[in-house]
Design a protein around this motif. Structure first.
Motif, PDB file in Angstrom:
ATOM      1  N   ARG A 191     -11.780   9.075  -0.670  1.00  0.00           N
ATOM      2  CA  ARG A 191     -12.088   7.641  -0.619  1.00  0.00           C
ATOM      3  C   ARG A 191     -13.533   7.425  -0.189  1.00  0.00           C
ATOM      4  O   ARG A 191     -14.260   6.612  -0.770  1.00  0.00           O
ATOM      5  CB  ARG A 191     -11.136   6.928   0.334  1.00  0.00           C
ATOM      6  CG  ARG A 191     -11.430   5.432   0.483  1.00  0.00           C
ATOM      7  CD  ARG A 191     -10.506   4.793   1.511  1.00  0.00           C
ATOM      8  NE  ARG A 191     -10.750   3.367   1.631  1.00  0.00           N
ATOM      9  CZ  ARG A 191     -11.715   2.827   2.374  1.00  0.00           C
ATOM     10  NH1 ARG A 191     -12.529   3.633   3.051  1.00  0.00           N
ATOM     11  NH2 ARG A 191     -11.887   1.522   2.419  1.00  0.00           N
TER      12      ARG A 191
ATOM     13  N   ASP B 169     -10.444  -1.329   4.542  1.00  0.00           N
ATOM     14  CA  ASP B 169      -9.686  -2.222   3.658  1.00  0.00           C
ATOM     15  C   ASP B 169      -8.800  -3.193   4.432  1.00  0.00           C
ATOM     16  O   ASP B 169      -8.728  -4.382   4.100  1.00  0.00           O
ATOM     17  CB  ASP B 169      -8.824  -1.403   2.688  1.00  0.00           C
ATOM     18  CG  ASP B 169      -9.650  -0.607   1.696  1.00  0.00           C
ATOM     19  OD1 ASP B 169     -10.749  -1.078   1.355  1.00  0.00           O
ATOM     20  OD2 ASP B 169      -9.206   0.475   1.277  1.00  0.00           O
TER      21      ASP B 169
ATOM     22  N   ASP C 297       0.841  -1.204   0.000  1.00  0.00           N
ATOM     23  CA  ASP C 297       0.000   0.000   0.000  1.00  0.00           C
ATOM     24  C   ASP C 297       0.875   1.253   0.000  1.00  0.00           C
ATOM     25  O   ASP C 297       0.587   2.222  -0.709  1.00  0.00           O
ATOM     26  CB  ASP C 297      -0.915  -0.008   1.229  1.00  0.00           C
ATOM     27  CG  ASP C 297      -1.843   1.203   1.258  1.00  0.00           C
ATOM     28  OD1 ASP C 297      -2.600   1.390   0.291  1.00  0.00           O
ATOM     29  OD2 ASP C 297      -1.812   1.958   2.257  1.00  0.00           O
TER      30      ASP C 297
ATOM     31  N   GLN D 172      -4.075  -5.197  -5.647  1.00  0.00           N
ATOM     32  CA  GLN D 172      -5.305  -4.579  -6.137  1.00  0.00           C
ATOM     33  C   GLN D 172      -5.671  -3.362  -5.297  1.00  0.00           C
ATOM     34  O   GLN D 172      -6.105  -2.331  -5.822  1.00  0.00           O
ATOM     35  CB  GLN D 172      -6.451  -5.591  -6.112  1.00  0.00           C
ATOM     36  CG  GLN D 172      -7.747  -5.078  -6.733  1.00  0.00           C
ATOM     37  CD  GLN D 172      -7.575  -4.717  -8.187  1.00  0.00           C
ATOM     38  OE1 GLN D 172      -7.170  -5.539  -8.994  1.00  0.00           O
ATOM     39  NE2 GLN D 172      -7.849  -3.463  -8.545  1.00  0.00           N
ATOM     40  N   ASN D 173      -5.489  -3.478  -3.978  1.00  0.00           N
ATOM     41  CA  ASN D 173      -5.778  -2.343  -3.107  1.00  0.00           C
ATOM     42  C   ASN D 173      -4.884  -1.159  -3.452  1.00  0.00           C
ATOM     43  O   ASN D 173      -5.335  -0.009  -3.500  1.00  0.00           O
ATOM     44  CB  ASN D 173      -5.567  -2.749  -1.648  1.00  0.00           C
ATOM     45  CG  ASN D 173      -5.772  -1.594  -0.696  1.00  0.00           C
ATOM     46  OD1 ASN D 173      -6.884  -1.190  -0.404  1.00  0.00           O
ATOM     47  ND2 ASN D 173      -4.677  -1.039  -0.177  1.00  0.00           N
TER      48      ASN D 173
ATOM     49  N   ASN E  83      -6.082   0.399  -6.659  1.00  0.00           N
ATOM     50  CA  ASN E  83      -7.285   1.201  -6.428  1.00  0.00           C
ATOM     51  C   ASN E  83      -6.940   2.535  -5.780  1.00  0.00           C
ATOM     52  O   ASN E  83      -7.512   3.579  -6.117  1.00  0.00           O
ATOM     53  CB  ASN E  83      -8.265   0.442  -5.539  1.00  0.00           C
ATOM     54  CG  ASN E  83      -8.863  -0.765  -6.229  1.00  0.00           C
ATOM     55  OD1 ASN E  83      -8.832  -0.867  -7.450  1.00  0.00           O
ATOM     56  ND2 ASN E  83      -9.410  -1.684  -5.453  1.00  0.00           N
ATOM     57  N   ALA E  84      -5.994   2.489  -4.813  1.00  0.00           N
ATOM     58  CA  ALA E  84      -5.618   3.702  -4.106  1.00  0.00           C
ATOM     59  C   ALA E  84      -5.006   4.734  -5.044  1.00  0.00           C
ATOM     60  O   ALA E  84      -5.153   5.943  -4.840  1.00  0.00           O
ATOM     61  CB  ALA E  84      -4.648   3.373  -2.974  1.00  0.00           C
ATOM     62  N   ARG E  85      -4.317   4.285  -6.083  1.00  0.00           N
ATOM     63  CA  ARG E  85      -3.690   5.215  -7.023  1.00  0.00           C
ATOM     64  C   ARG E  85      -4.725   5.984  -7.835  1.00  0.00           C
ATOM     65  O   ARG E  85      -4.417   7.035  -8.401  1.00  0.00           O
ATOM     66  CB  ARG E  85      -2.755   4.461  -7.973  1.00  0.00           C
ATOM     67  CG  ARG E  85      -1.486   3.981  -7.314  1.00  0.00           C
ATOM     68  CD  ARG E  85      -0.399   3.689  -8.352  1.00  0.00           C
ATOM     69  NE  ARG E  85      -0.778   2.651  -9.291  1.00  0.00           N
ATOM     70  CZ  ARG E  85      -0.561   1.343  -9.085  1.00  0.00           C
ATOM     71  NH1 ARG E  85       0.015   0.940  -7.973  1.00  0.00           N
ATOM     72  NH2 ARG E  85      -0.912   0.453  -9.979  1.00  0.00           N
ATOM     73  N   LEU E  86      -5.955   5.462  -7.890  1.00  0.00           N
ATOM     74  CA  LEU E  86      -7.000   6.160  -8.620  1.00  0.00           C
ATOM     75  C   LEU E  86      -7.523   7.364  -7.848  1.00  0.00           C
ATOM     76  O   LEU E  86      -8.169   8.246  -8.406  1.00  0.00           O
ATOM     77  CB  LEU E  86      -8.168   5.208  -8.906  1.00  0.00           C
ATOM     78  CG  LEU E  86      -7.850   3.984  -9.771  1.00  0.00           C
ATOM     79  CD1 LEU E  86      -9.079   3.098  -9.889  1.00  0.00           C
ATOM     80  CD2 LEU E  86      -7.362   4.419 -11.148  1.00  0.00           C
TER      81      LEU E  86
END
Length: 222
Positions: free
Chosen positions: A169, A203, A98, A154-155, A158-161
């Motif tokens: 968030r 998460d 992360d 995957q987490n 997603n966080a980079r989006l």
């Protein structure tokens, strides 16, 4: 005679220093930002000083990944009950990926590197301590490692989006949850029911719940 700056810098430049600087660049801008030009600028040195320790960008990425994973393995609880140690190692990997999303991508790209071997060795050893039968060890370790690295990767993706702002968030999850809640409950009964949990879920807690489910299944192998 005054020595050139690059010569003076080379004398005290170690691979550890280079890898640490590379990791900082990767954290700031991702893989695209890591160039030897950027690295020499950050370290105030010449290209020769870098190439003395690492052959190319791929070698540098691998070394930085190895360093991050080594810290996770080193910081894991030593002597803890195996099940708790597995949770600690798993969460450590989740948090590391992360914080450094490029680590997950690198592990997928070069699974033969020492970093992934360290992960398998630690998790496999803890499964041995849980008395998992020898014939089931390979499958159990593979399933758990794939879950941990897959979800962590995957987490991180997603966080980079989103930005690091927690409000962003929450707004994103709220919007997705609203779309789920608006679906036909007869056609999507589970998704419709899960909308509230999606909005409020944590998460890390959900990740650990998945680890516990794996460990519960592994326990039946004994």
């Amino acid at each position: 005679m005054i020595e050139p700056v690059t010569k003076r810098r080379t004398d005290g430049l170690s691979k550890e220093v280079i890898v640490r600087a590379a990791a900082a660049i990767l954290d700031d801008g991702g893989e695209a930002a890591l160039t030897f030009r950027a690295l020499t600028a950050r370290l105030s040195t010449g290209y020769g000083a870098i190439y003395h320790h690492v052959a190319n960008k791929s070698d540098l990425l691998a070394a930085a990944t190895d360093a991050v994973i080594a810290r996770v393995m080193r910081d894991a609880v030593v002597g803890a009950e195996p099940r708790q140690a597995l949770r600690t190692v798993s969460l450590g990997l989740f948090d590391a990926i992360d914080a450094h999303p490029w680590v997950g991508a690198q592990l997928s790209r070069e699974p033969w590197r020492p970093a992934l071997l360290e992960v398998y060795e630690r998790i496999g050893g803890l499964l041995v301590a849980l008395d998992v039968p020898a014939e089931a060890l390979f499958d159990a370790a593979g399933a758990l490692v794939n879950y941990v690295l897959g979800v962590a990767g995957q987490n991180a993706a997603n966080a980079r989006l989103l930005t690091s702002d927690e409000a962003d968030r929450e707004a994103f999850l709220g919007a997705v949850a609203a779309r789920w809640a608006a679906l036909d409950p007869d056609e999507y009964p589970f998704v419709h029911q899960a909308a509230t949990q999606l909005r409020e879920h944590d998460d890390r807690e959900q990740f650990l719940a998945g680890v516990d489910i794996f460990l519960a299944g592994i326990a039946t192998l004994r």
